[in-house]
Write a protein that holds these residues in place. Structure first.
Motif, PDB file in Angstrom:
ATOM      1  N   TYR A  43     -45.542  -2.952   5.531  1.00  0.00           N
ATOM      2  CA  TYR A  43     -44.527  -4.419   4.856  1.00  0.00           C
ATOM      3  C   TYR A  43     -43.836  -4.350   3.628  1.00  0.00           C
ATOM      4  CZ  TYR A  43     -47.243  -5.823   9.280  1.00  0.00           C
ATOM      5  OH  TYR A  43     -47.737  -5.977  10.447  1.00  0.00           O
ATOM      6  N   SER A  88     -46.865 -16.063   9.713  1.00  0.00           N
ATOM      7  CA  SER A  88     -45.129 -15.093   9.755  1.00  0.00           C
ATOM      8  C   SER A  88     -45.418 -14.388  10.461  1.00  0.00           C
ATOM      9  CB  SER A  88     -44.514 -14.809   8.222  1.00  0.00           C
ATOM     10  OG  SER A  88     -45.534 -14.109   7.566  1.00  0.00           O
ATOM     11  N   ARG A  89     -45.448 -13.179  10.365  1.00  0.00           N
ATOM     12  CA  ARG A  89     -46.306 -12.053  11.037  1.00  0.00           C
ATOM     13  C   ARG A  89     -46.368 -11.795  11.915  1.00  0.00           C
ATOM     14  NH1 ARG A  89     -48.531  -7.987   6.474  1.00  0.00           N
ATOM     15  NH2 ARG A  89     -47.912  -7.673   4.579  1.00  0.00           N
ATOM     16  N   VAL A 114     -43.794  -8.513  14.708  1.00  0.00           N
ATOM     17  CA  VAL A 114     -42.811  -7.889  13.986  1.00  0.00           C
ATOM     18  C   VAL A 114     -43.478  -6.498  13.876  1.00  0.00           C
ATOM     19  CG1 VAL A 114     -42.221  -7.046  11.481  1.00  0.00           C
ATOM     20  CG2 VAL A 114     -42.491  -9.528  11.988  1.00  0.00           C
ATOM     21  N   SER A 156     -41.217  -3.073   7.683  1.00  0.00           N
ATOM     22  CA  SER A 156     -40.773  -3.974   6.630  1.00  0.00           C
ATOM     23  C   SER A 156     -39.761  -4.564   6.682  1.00  0.00           C
ATOM     24  CB  SER A 156     -41.259  -3.616   4.939  1.00  0.00           C
ATOM     25  OG  SER A 156     -40.603  -2.352   5.512  1.00  0.00           O
ATOM     26  N   SER A 171     -38.654  -6.900   9.745  1.00  0.00           N
ATOM     27  CA  SER A 171     -39.796  -8.332   8.649  1.00  0.00           C
ATOM     28  C   SER A 171     -38.599  -8.883   7.888  1.00  0.00           C
ATOM     29  CB  SER A 171     -40.460  -8.119   7.951  1.00  0.00           C
ATOM     30  OG  SER A 171     -41.530  -9.286   7.451  1.00  0.00           O
ATOM     31  N   CYS A 198     -35.732 -10.752  10.265  1.00  0.00           N
ATOM     32  CA  CYS A 198     -36.027 -11.762  10.432  1.00  0.00           C
ATOM     33  C   CYS A 198     -36.410 -12.947  10.057  1.00  0.00           C
ATOM     34  CB  CYS A 198     -37.458 -12.282  11.181  1.00  0.00           C
ATOM     35  SG  CYS A 198     -38.078 -10.223  12.900  1.00  0.00           S
ATOM     36  N   ARG A 199     -36.053 -12.631   8.925  1.00  0.00           N
ATOM     37  CA  ARG A 199     -36.304 -13.799   6.958  1.00  0.00           C
ATOM     38  C   ARG A 199     -35.668 -14.092   7.320  1.00  0.00           C
ATOM     39  NH1 ARG A 199     -40.991 -11.361   6.792  1.00  0.00           N
ATOM     40  NH2 ARG A 199     -43.036 -12.191   7.397  1.00  0.00           N
TER      41      ARG A 199
END
Length: 208
Positions: free
Chosen positions: A71, A144-145, A160, A172, A175, A178-179
């Motif tokens: 991650y 969040s994941r 994710v 990672s 992720s 997405c953020r």
């Protein structure tokens, strides 16, 4: 003991042991630590439980996470150990409370102080970290994941990890996309967290 393997006495426990039972230490005349491996490890374990030792260990944990956790493969640590320890001095009361709670719990993992990235799409920087208990940090990270993810604005998947598996993209990077971090795409795909209506749609399909 064979004549070529004369025993060495540990300065802590006082027992005579084989030289193989001592770690190497170039600064000592014999080239070995003064304490045996068991006593050395026990001493390090006790030191890591002190405030000073724990702070140093938290920095090592950040580096290990970046190097070994998938991650974090695209995450950087942009401060040195010395800079981190100076930052920790500014967190005195917050850290003291969490550290004491951990000690009072009998050193249970869930109560141990840990370093959290405030914005998980960004690197480890001194203005992007905070101290949380391990339990609170894990809750934030897992929440969040486990959010549904929209791939290429057409496909909604559970998480994710599923998005990464489906597209072959680094987890990672997915992720981070997405953020809304510095990465906009991964493997040529766009990713974002689903909004509430999209998440409800996925939930309906799951139970339909």
């Amino acid at each position: 003991f064979p004549s070529h393997d004369k025993p060495k006495r540990c300065k802590k426990c006082g027992l005579e042991q084989r030289k193989e039972d001592f770690y190497e230490c170039k600064s000592n005349t014999e080239g070995l630590h003064l304490t045996c491996k068991d006593c050395y490890k026990d001493g390090m374990r006790q030191w890591r439980r002190t405030k000073q030792g724990y702070c140093s260990q938290m920095y090592s944990n950040i580096l290990n996470r970046i190097r070994h956790d998938k991650y974090y493969s695209n995450v950087r640590c942009l401060f040195s150990r010395e800079q981190f320890l100076e930052w920790m001095e500014t967190q005195g009361e917050r850290f003291a409370v969490l550290h004491q709670r951990w000690v009072d719990s009998g050193h249970k993992l869930k109560h141990s102080p840990s370093i959290d990235r405030i914005d998980e799409s960004s690197d480890y920087t001194l203005d992007n970290i905070q101290i949380l208990s391990f339990q609170d940090n894990a809750k934030k990270r897992n929440a969040s994941r486990c959010k549904p993810v929209v791939i290429q604005e057409t496909l909604i998947v559970e998480s994710v990890s599923e998005a990464a598996k489906l597209t072959g993209a680094d987890i990672s990077r997915v992720s981070a996309c997405c953020r809304g971090g510095r990465y906009k795409t991964a493997k040529g795909y766009t990713f974002r967290f689903a909004n509430d209506s999209e998440a409800d749609l996925l939930e309906g399909k799951r139970h339909g």
